[in-house]
Design a protein around this motif. Sequence first.
Motif, PDB file in Angstrom:
ATOM      1  N   CYS A  50       0.844  -1.196   0.000  1.00  0.00           N
ATOM      2  CA  CYS A  50       0.000   0.000   0.000  1.00  0.00           C
ATOM      3  C   CYS A  50       0.880   1.247   0.000  1.00  0.00           C
ATOM      4  O   CYS A  50       1.629   1.488   0.958  1.00  0.00           O
ATOM      5  N   ALA A  51       0.777   2.042  -1.053  1.00  0.00           N
ATOM      6  CA  ALA A  51       1.617   3.232  -1.200  1.00  0.00           C
ATOM      7  C   ALA A  51       1.448   4.198  -0.042  1.00  0.00           C
ATOM      8  O   ALA A  51       2.396   4.880   0.354  1.00  0.00           O
ATOM      9  N   ASP A  52       0.247   4.266   0.521  1.00  0.00           N
ATOM     10  CA  ASP A  52      -0.061   5.271   1.541  1.00  0.00           C
ATOM     11  C   ASP A  52      -0.160   4.679   2.943  1.00  0.00           C
ATOM     12  O   ASP A  52      -0.898   5.178   3.789  1.00  0.00           O
ATOM     13  N   CYS A  53       0.601   3.624   3.177  1.00  0.00           N
ATOM     14  CA  CYS A  53       0.649   2.995   4.502  1.00  0.00           C
ATOM     15  C   CYS A  53       1.202   3.978   5.523  1.00  0.00           C
ATOM     16  O   CYS A  53       2.345   4.433   5.410  1.00  0.00           O
ATOM     17  N   ALA A  54       0.420   4.304   6.525  1.00  0.00           N
ATOM     18  CA  ALA A  54       0.849   5.264   7.544  1.00  0.00           C
ATOM     19  C   ALA A  54       1.974   4.717   8.409  1.00  0.00           C
ATOM     20  O   ALA A  54       2.648   5.482   9.096  1.00  0.00           O
ATOM     21  N   ASN A  55       2.181   3.397   8.373  1.00  0.00           N
ATOM     22  CA  ASN A  55       3.280   2.783   9.130  1.00  0.00           C
ATOM     23  C   ASN A  55       4.563   2.668   8.307  1.00  0.00           C
ATOM     24  O   ASN A  55       5.533   2.056   8.753  1.00  0.00           O
ATOM     25  N   ASP A 182       3.865  10.279   3.374  1.00  0.00           N
ATOM     26  CA  ASP A 182       5.075  10.904   2.854  1.00  0.00           C
ATOM     27  C   ASP A 182       6.065  11.193   3.974  1.00  0.00           C
ATOM     28  O   ASP A 182       5.678  11.580   5.080  1.00  0.00           O
ATOM     29  N   ILE A 183       7.339  11.002   3.686  1.00  0.00           N
ATOM     30  CA  ILE A 183       8.411  11.469   4.569  1.00  0.00           C
ATOM     31  C   ILE A 183       8.918  12.773   3.956  1.00  0.00           C
ATOM     32  O   ILE A 183       9.453  12.776   2.850  1.00  0.00           O
ATOM     33  N   ILE A 184       8.723  13.868   4.664  1.00  0.00           N
ATOM     34  CA  ILE A 184       9.015  15.186   4.103  1.00  0.00           C
ATOM     35  C   ILE A 184      10.315  15.742   4.660  1.00  0.00           C
ATOM     36  O   ILE A 184      10.830  15.276   5.683  1.00  0.00           O
ATOM     37  N   HIS A 185      10.860  16.774   4.001  1.00  0.00           N
ATOM     38  CA  HIS A 185      12.051  17.451   4.508  1.00  0.00           C
ATOM     39  C   HIS A 185      11.701  18.177   5.801  1.00  0.00           C
ATOM     40  O   HIS A 185      10.673  18.840   5.880  1.00  0.00           O
ATOM     41  N   PRO A 186      12.546  18.050   6.825  1.00  0.00           N
ATOM     42  CA  PRO A 186      12.258  18.692   8.115  1.00  0.00           C
ATOM     43  C   PRO A 186      12.584  20.191   8.088  1.00  0.00           C
ATOM     44  O   PRO A 186      13.620  20.620   8.587  1.00  0.00           O
ATOM     45  N   LYS A 187      11.681  20.986   7.544  1.00  0.00           N
ATOM     46  CA  LYS A 187      11.930  22.418   7.390  1.00  0.00           C
ATOM     47  C   LYS A 187      10.998  23.280   8.240  1.00  0.00           C
ATOM     48  O   LYS A 187      11.114  24.505   8.224  1.00  0.00           O
ATOM     49  N   VAL A 280       1.764  -0.379  -5.016  1.00  0.00           N
ATOM     50  CA  VAL A 280       2.927   0.084  -5.771  1.00  0.00           C
ATOM     51  C   VAL A 280       3.913  -1.072  -5.942  1.00  0.00           C
ATOM     52  O   VAL A 280       4.024  -1.937  -5.075  1.00  0.00           O
ATOM     53  N   ARG A 281       4.606  -1.075  -7.051  1.00  0.00           N
ATOM     54  CA  ARG A 281       5.590  -2.133  -7.307  1.00  0.00           C
ATOM     55  C   ARG A 281       6.932  -1.813  -6.654  1.00  0.00           C
ATOM     56  O   ARG A 281       7.582  -2.690  -6.088  1.00  0.00           O
ATOM     57  N   ASP A 282       7.361  -0.571  -6.771  1.00  0.00           N
ATOM     58  CA  ASP A 282       8.680  -0.184  -6.280  1.00  0.00           C
ATOM     59  C   ASP A 282       8.607   0.304  -4.840  1.00  0.00           C
ATOM     60  O   ASP A 282       7.560   0.751  -4.361  1.00  0.00           O
ATOM     61  N   LYS A 283       9.743   0.235  -4.149  1.00  0.00           N
ATOM     62  CA  LYS A 283       9.833   0.766  -2.803  1.00  0.00           C
ATOM     63  C   LYS A 283       9.717   2.289  -2.839  1.00  0.00           C
ATOM     64  O   LYS A 283      10.170   2.936  -3.784  1.00  0.00           O
ATOM     65  N   ARG A 284       9.129   2.837  -1.797  1.00  0.00           N
ATOM     66  CA  ARG A 284       9.023   4.288  -1.728  1.00  0.00           C
ATOM     67  C   ARG A 284      10.347   4.885  -1.270  1.00  0.00           C
ATOM     68  O   ARG A 284      11.182   4.212  -0.653  1.00  0.00           O
ATOM     69  N   VAL A 285      10.527   6.168  -1.561  1.00  0.00           N
ATOM     70  CA  VAL A 285      11.764   6.866  -1.241  1.00  0.00           C
ATOM     71  C   VAL A 285      11.432   8.118  -0.418  1.00  0.00           C
ATOM     72  O   VAL A 285      10.511   8.855  -0.772  1.00  0.00           O
ATOM     73  N   PRO A 286      12.151   8.351   0.696  1.00  0.00           N
ATOM     74  CA  PRO A 286      11.903   9.551   1.480  1.00  0.00           C
ATOM     75  C   PRO A 286      12.036  10.825   0.656  1.00  0.00           C
ATOM     76  O   PRO A 286      12.857  10.909  -0.272  1.00  0.00           O
ATOM     77  N   PHE A 287      11.201  11.806   0.972  1.00  0.00           N
ATOM     78  CA  PHE A 287      11.191  13.145   0.370  1.00  0.00           C
ATOM     79  C   PHE A 287      10.598  13.161  -1.033  1.00  0.00           C
ATOM     80  O   PHE A 287      10.532  14.213  -1.658  1.00  0.00           O
ATOM     81  N   VAL A 288      10.160  12.003  -1.541  1.00  0.00           N
ATOM     82  CA  VAL A 288       9.551  11.950  -2.865  1.00  0.00           C
ATOM     83  C   VAL A 288       8.059  11.627  -2.695  1.00  0.00           C
ATOM     84  O   VAL A 288       7.709  10.592  -2.147  1.00  0.00           O
ATOM     85  N   GLN A 289       7.198  12.521  -3.154  1.00  0.00           N
ATOM     86  CA  GLN A 289       5.761  12.333  -3.009  1.00  0.00           C
ATOM     87  C   GLN A 289       5.201  11.586  -4.207  1.00  0.00           C
ATOM     88  O   GLN A 289       5.620  11.811  -5.335  1.00  0.00           O
ATOM     89  N   LEU A 290       4.237  10.697  -3.933  1.00  0.00           N
ATOM     90  CA  LEU A 290       3.587   9.944  -5.008  1.00  0.00           C
ATOM     91  C   LEU A 290       2.338  10.679  -5.477  1.00  0.00           C
ATOM     92  O   LEU A 290       1.648  11.295  -4.679  1.00  0.00           O
TER      93      LEU A 290
END
Length: 290
Positions: A50-55, A182-187, A280-290
Amino acid sequence: GVLQGNYRIKAERALLASQEKVKHSIRQFDGKIVIPSIDVVVTEKCTLRCADCANLMPYFKKPKNIDFELIFSSLDKVFSVSDSIIELRILGGEPFILKDIDKIINYCTGKLNVNRVVIYTNATIVPRPNAINAMKNKNVFVEITDYGELSKALAQTRVVFDQESILYSVAQLPDSWDDSADIIHPKRSKEGNQYIFDTCCAKYLYTLMHGKLYRCPFSASLNHLDNNFRDANDYVDLTSDKLLKKRLQSFIYSPSYVPSCGYCRGRSQILGRVKPARQVRDKRVPFVQL
């Protein structure tokens, strides 16, 4: 019978949920510590993507199971300084991936200061006989989420649970999920992070993962995705903290945000919504939004 048991458990859980002071914080009653719930992560592996897994499960490049002995020793530490834990919630990933999940179930149900053990599953795997036997305990309840055609083992699981008198409920997917994966930039500013914390609906979902207790599942997963995300202020280390009771109280009673909040969109009513269970097929990457 099973139906009466289901109604009884549902009624108890509804009553508990209405008691906000018990549900949302650790409280001291006459010097006793009562913990409403601890999410016990037993594996980072999941049968869904699940692309939007909160965990944050889609972010793990090499997901692994959690060492059982580490889980046991960590929980023993928590038990040693608390008087009651209303719920131990076993989850992943997908917990029924583990062939010997019965060991954790039996361990948890064997503790006198644990009121209830709740297992969360996506109904993609029919539990093995050893797990079925462990779940016959009257203090075990299984929360099944029906992911539609993705939950290929749902029908068979329900048949087995009904035959074996295992208490469970089935929840349908909602129309949408929080856009919170999403893992976002800590700004954000300190004030911004404090607002995220104050309005968060997950900040009391205390989570045990790899021997450490976190404020929430997002914080737990973030700290184990990459060493660059790890921050000692995010957790209580149950393997080494000597003044554990004082440290645990200080950590959980704290009204301030933790470092991982800076990477999180937050969990509140102001979040956007997304289609549930997008695969999603691919692993998600921090700081990149789907």
